[in-house]
Design a protein around this motif. Sequence first.
Motif, PDB file in Angstrom:
ATOM      1  N   TRP A 136      -5.439  -2.242  -4.798  1.00  0.00           N
ATOM      2  CA  TRP A 136      -5.123  -1.058  -3.990  1.00  0.00           C
ATOM      3  C   TRP A 136      -6.279  -0.519  -3.158  1.00  0.00           C
ATOM      4  O   TRP A 136      -6.081   0.013  -2.074  1.00  0.00           O
ATOM      5  N   GLU A 137      -7.512  -0.647  -3.665  1.00  0.00           N
ATOM      6  CA  GLU A 137      -8.616  -0.003  -2.930  1.00  0.00           C
ATOM      7  C   GLU A 137      -8.852  -0.674  -1.570  1.00  0.00           C
ATOM      8  O   GLU A 137      -9.498  -0.119  -0.692  1.00  0.00           O
ATOM      9  N   ASN A 138      -8.333  -1.911  -1.401  1.00  0.00           N
ATOM     10  CA  ASN A 138      -8.474  -2.604  -0.117  1.00  0.00           C
ATOM     11  C   ASN A 138      -7.587  -1.998   0.967  1.00  0.00           C
ATOM     12  O   ASN A 138      -7.902  -2.126   2.150  1.00  0.00           O
ATOM     13  N   ALA A 139      -6.451  -1.412   0.554  1.00  0.00           N
ATOM     14  CA  ALA A 139      -5.432  -1.032   1.544  1.00  0.00           C
ATOM     15  C   ALA A 139      -5.983  -0.100   2.634  1.00  0.00           C
ATOM     16  O   ALA A 139      -5.924  -0.449   3.813  1.00  0.00           O
ATOM     17  N   PRO A 140      -6.561   1.063   2.272  1.00  0.00           N
ATOM     18  CA  PRO A 140      -7.061   1.931   3.357  1.00  0.00           C
ATOM     19  C   PRO A 140      -8.220   1.307   4.123  1.00  0.00           C
ATOM     20  O   PRO A 140      -8.346   1.499   5.332  1.00  0.00           O
ATOM     21  N   TYR A 141      -9.056   0.526   3.420  1.00  0.00           N
ATOM     22  CA  TYR A 141     -10.226  -0.073   4.060  1.00  0.00           C
ATOM     23  C   TYR A 141      -9.790  -1.079   5.123  1.00  0.00           C
ATOM     24  O   TYR A 141     -10.309  -1.087   6.244  1.00  0.00           O
ATOM     25  N   ILE A 142      -8.827  -1.922   4.768  1.00  0.00           N
ATOM     26  CA  ILE A 142      -8.361  -2.949   5.708  1.00  0.00           C
ATOM     27  C   ILE A 142      -7.447  -2.333   6.767  1.00  0.00           C
ATOM     28  O   ILE A 142      -7.593  -2.587   7.962  1.00  0.00           O
ATOM     29  N   CYS A 143      -6.509  -1.482   6.330  1.00  0.00           N
ATOM     30  CA  CYS A 143      -5.511  -0.958   7.278  1.00  0.00           C
ATOM     31  C   CYS A 143      -6.106  -0.018   8.314  1.00  0.00           C
ATOM     32  O   CYS A 143      -5.548   0.134   9.395  1.00  0.00           O
ATOM     33  N   GLY A 144      -7.232   0.613   8.009  1.00  0.00           N
ATOM     34  CA  GLY A 144      -7.905   1.415   9.020  1.00  0.00           C
ATOM     35  C   GLY A 144      -8.209   0.568  10.247  1.00  0.00           C
ATOM     36  O   GLY A 144      -8.239   1.054  11.372  1.00  0.00           O
ATOM     37  N   ARG A 162     -16.343   7.655   4.399  1.00  0.00           N
ATOM     38  CA  ARG A 162     -16.294   8.545   3.225  1.00  0.00           C
ATOM     39  C   ARG A 162     -14.896   8.764   2.666  1.00  0.00           C
ATOM     40  O   ARG A 162     -14.737   9.328   1.583  1.00  0.00           O
ATOM     41  N   THR A 163     -13.864   8.407   3.443  1.00  0.00           N
ATOM     42  CA  THR A 163     -12.493   8.689   3.037  1.00  0.00           C
ATOM     43  C   THR A 163     -12.008   7.637   2.047  1.00  0.00           C
ATOM     44  O   THR A 163     -11.964   6.456   2.367  1.00  0.00           O
ATOM     45  N   VAL A 164     -11.657   8.084   0.829  1.00  0.00           N
ATOM     46  CA  VAL A 164     -11.166   7.139  -0.178  1.00  0.00           C
ATOM     47  C   VAL A 164      -9.965   7.727  -0.911  1.00  0.00           C
ATOM     48  O   VAL A 164      -9.718   8.947  -0.839  1.00  0.00           O
ATOM     49  N   VAL A 165      -9.234   6.861  -1.605  1.00  0.00           N
ATOM     50  CA  VAL A 165      -8.157   7.330  -2.460  1.00  0.00           C
ATOM     51  C   VAL A 165      -8.785   8.269  -3.490  1.00  0.00           C
ATOM     52  O   VAL A 165      -9.795   7.923  -4.099  1.00  0.00           O
ATOM     53  N   GLY A 166      -8.231   9.466  -3.643  1.00  0.00           N
ATOM     54  CA  GLY A 166      -8.784  10.440  -4.580  1.00  0.00           C
ATOM     55  C   GLY A 166      -9.649  11.500  -3.912  1.00  0.00           C
ATOM     56  O   GLY A 166      -9.961  12.511  -4.516  1.00  0.00           O
ATOM     57  N   GLY A 167     -10.068  11.290  -2.678  1.00  0.00           N
ATOM     58  CA  GLY A 167     -10.863  12.325  -1.999  1.00  0.00           C
ATOM     59  C   GLY A 167     -11.881  11.756  -1.039  1.00  0.00           C
ATOM     60  O   GLY A 167     -11.564  10.961  -0.169  1.00  0.00           O
ATOM     61  N   PHE A 168     -13.137  12.175  -1.230  1.00  0.00           N
ATOM     62  CA  PHE A 168     -14.230  11.749  -0.354  1.00  0.00           C
ATOM     63  C   PHE A 168     -15.384  11.212  -1.201  1.00  0.00           C
ATOM     64  O   PHE A 168     -15.595  11.690  -2.313  1.00  0.00           O
ATOM     65  N   THR A 169     -16.143  10.240  -0.661  1.00  0.00           N
ATOM     66  CA  THR A 169     -17.305   9.751  -1.403  1.00  0.00           C
ATOM     67  C   THR A 169     -18.412  10.798  -1.405  1.00  0.00           C
ATOM     68  O   THR A 169     -19.194  10.883  -2.338  1.00  0.00           O
ATOM     69  N   MET A 170     -18.501  11.581  -0.329  1.00  0.00           N
ATOM     70  CA  MET A 170     -19.449  12.702  -0.310  1.00  0.00           C
ATOM     71  C   MET A 170     -18.984  13.772   0.668  1.00  0.00           C
ATOM     72  O   MET A 170     -18.117  13.519   1.508  1.00  0.00           O
TER      73      MET A 170
END
Lengths: 424, 290
Positions: A53-61, A162-170
Amino acid sequence: MKLSCEVNVHHLTRVEGHGNIQISIKNGVVKKAQWEVVETPRFFEAMLVGKHWENAPYICGRICGICSIGHTLASIRAVENAFGITPTTQTANLRLLLKHMETLQSHILHLYFLAAPDFLGAGSVLPLATTHPEVVQRALRLKLLANDACDIIGGRRLHPTRTVVGGFTMLPEKGELEKIRQRLLASVPDLLASAELFKTFAIPDFSRETEFVSLKGDTSYPFIGGGLVSTDGVVKKEDQYRAMTNEYCTQGFTSKLSKLSRRSFAVGALARLNNNFPLLHPTAREISEFLGLVPVNHNPYMGNVAQLVECVQVVLDSMRLIDTLLGSPWQEPRQQVQAKKGEGVGAVEVPRGILYHYYKFDTDGKVIKADCVIPTSQNHANILHDIEALAGQYAKTGKQDREIELLAEMLVRAYDPCISCSVH
Amino acid sequence: MSEQLSYLGVPLARPKVGFFELSSCEGCQLQLLNNEATLLDFLNLVEIVNFREGMSERADTYDIAFVEGSVTRKDEITRLTEIRRNAKILVALGSCACFGGVNQLKNRFRDLEWVKKEVYGDFPIETMEVHPLADFVQVDLSIFGCPIKKEEVERIVTDLVVGKTVRHPEYPVCMECKANENICLFELGEPCLGPVTRAGCDAWCPSNRRGCWGCRGPAETANLTELEKIMHTYGFDSETILDRLECFGGFASFADTLRPKNIAELSSLPAQTKLIPSGCKKVPARRKKP
Ligand code: SF4
Ligand code: SF4
Ligand code: SF4
C-alpha cells in the motif's frame, strides 16, 4: 461568403499532453468535428497490482506533474478509507491548505501562461514579458507564492515528499506559515488586478446545455471528499463513484470516456462553482458576479473565469486555515497505520475537476485492484460535443479557417485539459 | 530580453532550444516554469523555439533538444529519431527519459496482454515494453531525477551554453544528507536508498524526513550488497528494498536479482501476472545507434 472550412490541429499546443482537433465544414454543413486523444497510456492501474500500500500514493502522484499533490492526496484518502483511518483535524487542515496552494499554482499557470496569450493575441507568454511586463510579473508572483507554500507544507512543489498515509512526515515551521499568511494577504491586490484584466477579455459567446458533476459541499466549498452531485439532479456517495463516471472506451481516444444522464458531462472549476456557488466566500462570489458568472452557466469558455474566482476562494480560505493552524500547538504529525483487507475510494477536487482513486487490498495490504478516474477523461466527451456544437454555430457565418481554429483551440484550453493524466 | 551574453569576454549566441515529451507526467518540463524567480533570466539565456506545453510557435531545428519521458509506443521511436536528427545536443530530461522512470514498472509483468486487459479490458490499445531514450538514440547528456531539480537544470544549461563540461556528482545522497545535518532516517525507523543513490538533489527527500527511493539512479560507488545488509540489519525485508530499487528504473539490473525472492510471497496474484524473475526477463536488444 466563405462557407467551407478545414481545421487540422495536430498536437494542440499550450495544453498538457497530446490531442488533435479536426473540423471540416462544406457549404455550411459540418462534415466532421473531432477531438482526438492520441497520448500514450502508461498503465498505472496495472503497475500497482501486487504492490504494498505505501507505494500507491508515491507512484500515483507521478500520474500528473501539474496536479501531483491532488493525486497524492486522493490516493492517500483511498488507502485511509480502505484501512478505516480518519485523519486528525490538524492533518485535514494542512492537507486542505496544501491542496489550495496547488489549485492556486495550477489555475495561475493555466490562466496566465496557457489561456491569456489567446486573449492578448500572442502565441505564448514569452512576448508578453515585453508587451505586458506587469501582467507576467504578477503571474510569476502569484505562482511563486503558491509554489513556496507547497514546498513549505508538502516538502516539494511537485511530487510532494512529506505527504504520507496517516499524515505528514514532518510539519512546517510556524514562522514560515506566518510568512505565507502575510504573502497571501499581500496577494489580494494581484487577484483583483487579475479580475480587472479578465474583465477586459472577450469571452466567446457560445453555450451548450451541459450536465456538471462535482463534489457537493455541506458547509464549505468542497475540495477533499464528500458527496457527489450533478446539475441534472444525480446524487451519489463517494464510494459509488462508478455510478457517477460510467467509463467506456471508444475509437479515437486512448483515454477512457465518461457519461451520466446525457451523452457527456463536464467537471472542473465551472462545475464546482455551478454546484456550490452559495458556499463561496462572499468576496469570491462578488468577483464571480463582477465577471458575469452566476450559476448555472453553460458557456465552457467561462471555465477560465471560474478558475479565477477559485483563486480568490482558495487564497481567502488559506488565510483562515493558517489562522486555525497557528492557533493551537502542533500535534503529532503522523498516526500509526494498520493495513487490512478491504477497499477504499478517495474523491478529491483537483484543479481540472473531480478525481477518484480506488484500491482493493488483500490481508497483507497489497493492491489487488486499482482504478483511477481522471477529471480530463471525464471531460473528453464533453469537449468533443462542444466542438461539434461550436462548428455548427459557426458553419454558416463565413468565418476564416484560422478564426474557427482559434475558437476551437481556446475552447479546448478553457477546459485546461491534462491529457497525459487522462490517459495515465 | 536581447542582452548579449558573453563568456570570458567572448560573445555567445543564444542557443535555440526545444522541449519535447514522450510518455511522461510532464513534471520535469513544468519544473522549468516553476522557477519563477529566475525564469526570465533563464529565458534570456536561450531562445526557446519549441515548447508545445507553453507556446504555439514551433520550429524544426534546434541546438539543444530536451526530451522528457520514456518510449512506450512504436510511434515514439520515430518521433525520437526525428528529434535526434534535428538536434545538435540531445538531453534526456528526468528519470523517465534516463531510465524508463515509474513507467517501467509495467515491465515487471510477464504478460503485456494482461497489463493491457487489466486497464482497458477488451478494447484494443497499443503499447510496448518501456525503454529509456538511450535504447534508441545517442543521448549526449542525462539530467536525473523524478522530478529534476530546477536549480540543477539551470546550472547545466548555463554550463552547456558557456561550453563548460557538465559533471554529475559521483558520491551518494548520504553525503549531502550529512552536510544538511539531518538525523539519519534509519535511526528513525525509515528505510532509505541514500547510501547507493547518486547525489545532486541535496538530499531532497531525507531533508523532508522521507526516505530516498533512488530516483536519480546509482552513485558511482554504489555498493548494493552493503545496502541489502544495512536494510536487513534495520529489519526491512527484501520487498521494501525492491519497491524502492525498482521504482524508477535506475537500478534495474540489481532489482532483477532481488525479484525472485519475492515471487513466492505474491501468491495472491493470478498466474499470468506473476512478476518476471531474473534470468527469464528478456533483456531488450540495444538498437543500433544512428
Ligand atoms: S521523471 Fe518523474 S517528474 Fe519527470 S516526467 Fe517522469 S514521472 Fe514526471
Ligand atoms: S537518511 Fe538516508 S541519505 Fe540520510 S544519512 Fe541516512 S541513509 Fe543516508
Ligand atoms: S532523495 Fe532520493 S528519491 Fe529524493 S530526490 Fe534525491 S535521489 Fe530522488
